[in-house]
Design a protein around this motif. Structure first.
Motif, PDB file in Angstrom:
ATOM      1  N   ARG A 120       5.366   5.767  -1.713  1.00 45.88           N
ATOM      2  CA  ARG A 120       5.770   6.923  -0.882  1.00 45.88           C
ATOM      3  C   ARG A 120       7.103   7.551  -1.302  1.00 45.88           C
ATOM      4  O   ARG A 120       7.197   8.785  -1.387  1.00 45.88           O
ATOM      5  CB  ARG A 120       5.824   6.534   0.597  1.00 45.88           C
ATOM      6  CG  ARG A 120       4.489   6.677   1.285  1.00 45.88           C
ATOM      7  CD  ARG A 120       4.615   6.564   2.794  1.00 45.88           C
ATOM      8  NE  ARG A 120       3.307   6.711   3.417  1.00 45.88           N
ATOM      9  CZ  ARG A 120       2.794   7.865   3.794  1.00 45.88           C
ATOM     10  NH1 ARG A 120       3.467   8.982   3.623  1.00 45.88           N
ATOM     11  NH2 ARG A 120       1.593   7.912   4.349  1.00 45.88           N
ATOM     12  N   ASP A 175      -4.404   0.729   8.541  1.00 46.50           N
ATOM     13  CA  ASP A 175      -3.471   1.837   8.275  1.00 46.50           C
ATOM     14  C   ASP A 175      -3.710   2.969   9.283  1.00 46.50           C
ATOM     15  O   ASP A 175      -2.765   3.568   9.802  1.00 46.50           O
ATOM     16  CB  ASP A 175      -3.697   2.327   6.837  1.00 46.50           C
ATOM     17  CG  ASP A 175      -2.539   3.155   6.319  1.00 46.50           C
ATOM     18  OD1 ASP A 175      -1.394   2.894   6.719  1.00 46.50           O
ATOM     19  OD2 ASP A 175      -2.784   4.057   5.499  1.00 46.50           O
ATOM     20  N   HIS A 200       0.794  -1.237   0.000  1.00 39.85           N
ATOM     21  CA  HIS A 200       0.000   0.000   0.000  1.00 39.85           C
ATOM     22  C   HIS A 200       0.833   1.297   0.000  1.00 39.85           C
ATOM     23  O   HIS A 200       0.390   2.307  -0.524  1.00 39.85           O
ATOM     24  CB  HIS A 200      -1.023   0.016   1.153  1.00 39.85           C
ATOM     25  CG  HIS A 200      -0.472   0.381   2.500  1.00 39.85           C
ATOM     26  ND1 HIS A 200       0.284  -0.461   3.278  1.00 39.85           N
ATOM     27  CD2 HIS A 200      -0.574   1.527   3.222  1.00 39.85           C
ATOM     28  CE1 HIS A 200       0.611   0.130   4.397  1.00 39.85           C
ATOM     29  NE2 HIS A 200       0.105   1.351   4.398  1.00 39.85           N
ATOM     30  N   ASP A 201       2.025   1.248   0.569  1.00 33.77           N
ATOM     31  CA  ASP A 201       2.823   2.489   0.664  1.00 33.77           C
ATOM     32  C   ASP A 201       4.084   2.474  -0.195  1.00 33.77           C
ATOM     33  O   ASP A 201       4.965   3.331   0.007  1.00 33.77           O
ATOM     34  CB  ASP A 201       3.210   2.751   2.135  1.00 33.77           C
ATOM     35  CG  ASP A 201       2.123   3.504   2.897  1.00 33.77           C
ATOM     36  OD1 ASP A 201       1.242   4.099   2.250  1.00 33.77           O
ATOM     37  OD2 ASP A 201       2.158   3.486   4.148  1.00 33.77           O
ATOM     38  N   HIS A 226      -6.740   3.641   0.064  1.00 29.27           N
ATOM     39  CA  HIS A 226      -6.367   3.434   1.465  1.00 29.27           C
ATOM     40  C   HIS A 226      -6.154   4.720   2.256  1.00 29.27           C
ATOM     41  O   HIS A 226      -6.130   4.695   3.478  1.00 29.27           O
ATOM     42  CB  HIS A 226      -5.105   2.551   1.562  1.00 29.27           C
ATOM     43  CG  HIS A 226      -3.812   3.281   1.394  1.00 29.27           C
ATOM     44  ND1 HIS A 226      -3.193   3.429   0.183  1.00 29.27           N
ATOM     45  CD2 HIS A 226      -3.009   3.924   2.300  1.00 29.27           C
ATOM     46  CE1 HIS A 226      -2.066   4.102   0.343  1.00 29.27           C
ATOM     47  NE2 HIS A 226      -1.930   4.435   1.613  1.00 29.27           N
ATOM     48  N   HIS A 228       0.699   8.976  -3.361  1.00 30.11           N
ATOM     49  CA  HIS A 228       1.378   7.673  -3.258  1.00 30.11           C
ATOM     50  C   HIS A 228       0.411   6.501  -3.387  1.00 30.11           C
ATOM     51  O   HIS A 228       0.823   5.408  -3.775  1.00 30.11           O
ATOM     52  CB  HIS A 228       2.199   7.580  -1.967  1.00 30.11           C
ATOM     53  CG  HIS A 228       1.402   7.388  -0.720  1.00 30.11           C
ATOM     54  ND1 HIS A 228       0.959   8.416   0.066  1.00 30.11           N
ATOM     55  CD2 HIS A 228       0.946   6.257  -0.130  1.00 30.11           C
ATOM     56  CE1 HIS A 228       0.293   7.931   1.093  1.00 30.11           C
ATOM     57  NE2 HIS A 228       0.255   6.627   1.001  1.00 30.11           N
TER      58      HIS A 228
HETATM   59 FE   FE2 Z   1      -0.370   5.426   2.679  1.00 24.65          FE
END
Ligand code: FE2
Ligand code: FE2
Length: 217
Positions: free
Chosen positions: A61, A124, A57-58, A104, A72
């Motif tokens: 970034r 999250d 999910h990240d 998200h 992101h």
């Molecule tokens: Fe995130």
């Protein structure tokens, strides 16, 4: 065919290594994955989808940091299919992973339609509650040179919260509200428990900054 979970984790590790935004490092990713699986154990949801979307999910970034103004969540969603395919992840579940990743973000204010995406949002957000949430806030504000609090209004009673300047503004305007934003009962229950610690922290903080110089906060 069994897909290679370790390969996904290795890819995520190499993307985030030394490039992640303050606090949002591989440890955040792994905590979110664990929280997703814990919530799914009570609320249901596709564990394979959750594991994949939590890990990925990240990953956008570092790119968002390089190009401020980009998102992101969308970058992660664009990067994910290649990693999933290379790891042999079931093709019919990729769309569900991408949907969860795309939606998200807390700031998107979106209530996702799938259970997996709601669980990812919950996990999250849960990871920025309580003690870890406080640590993440100060890691972030330290990295960007923000002050701990507004010198004339530490408890953010008279000014509009500005978390681009003051760490406490972020805690008082965002972190404290997080339990009400949870979709699942399981996440709400954990968030409420962690929020008690956060409220104690705010109380102690207030006492310490007024210890010598008494003033109305
Ligand atoms: Fe995130
Ligand atoms: Fe995250």
């Amino acid at each position: 065919m069994q897909y290679k979970q370790d390969q996904i984790l290795r890819s995520v590790n190499s993307i985030l290594e030394n490039k992640a935004q303050a606090g949002h490092d591989i440890n955040h990713t792994l905590r979110v994955k664990d929280l997703c699986l814990y919530i799914a154990g009570i609320e249901g949801g596709d564990v394979e989808v959750l594991e994949a979307c939590a890990l990925l999910h990240d990953i956008g970034r570092p790119e968002e940091i390089k190009n401020p103004g980009t998102d992101h969540a969308f970058i992660s969603a664009q990067m994910a299919p290649g990693i999933l395919k290379a790891a042999g992840f079931p093709a019919h579940k990729v769309e569900s992973v991408i949907y969860s990743i795309t939606n998200h973000r807390y700031s998107s204010k979106i209530t996702p339609t799938s259970l997996e995406a709601r669980i990812l949002q919950d996990a999250d957000r849960l990871d920025i509650t309580g003690a870890v949430g406080i640590a993440m806030t100060f890691a972030y504000s330290g990295a960007y040179g923000h002050m701990l609090y507004h010198p004339d209004d530490p408890m953010c009673k008279k000014h509009k919260p500005d978390d681009n300047k003051y760490a406490m503004d972020h805690i008082l305007s965002k972190l404290i509200q997080l339990p009400t934003s949870m979709h699942t009962n399981t996440a709400r229950h954990i968030a409420n428990k962690r929020n008690k610690f956060l409220l104690d922290f705010i109380d102690q903080f207030k006492q310490e900054i007024t210890f010598v110089r008494e003033r109305e906060l």
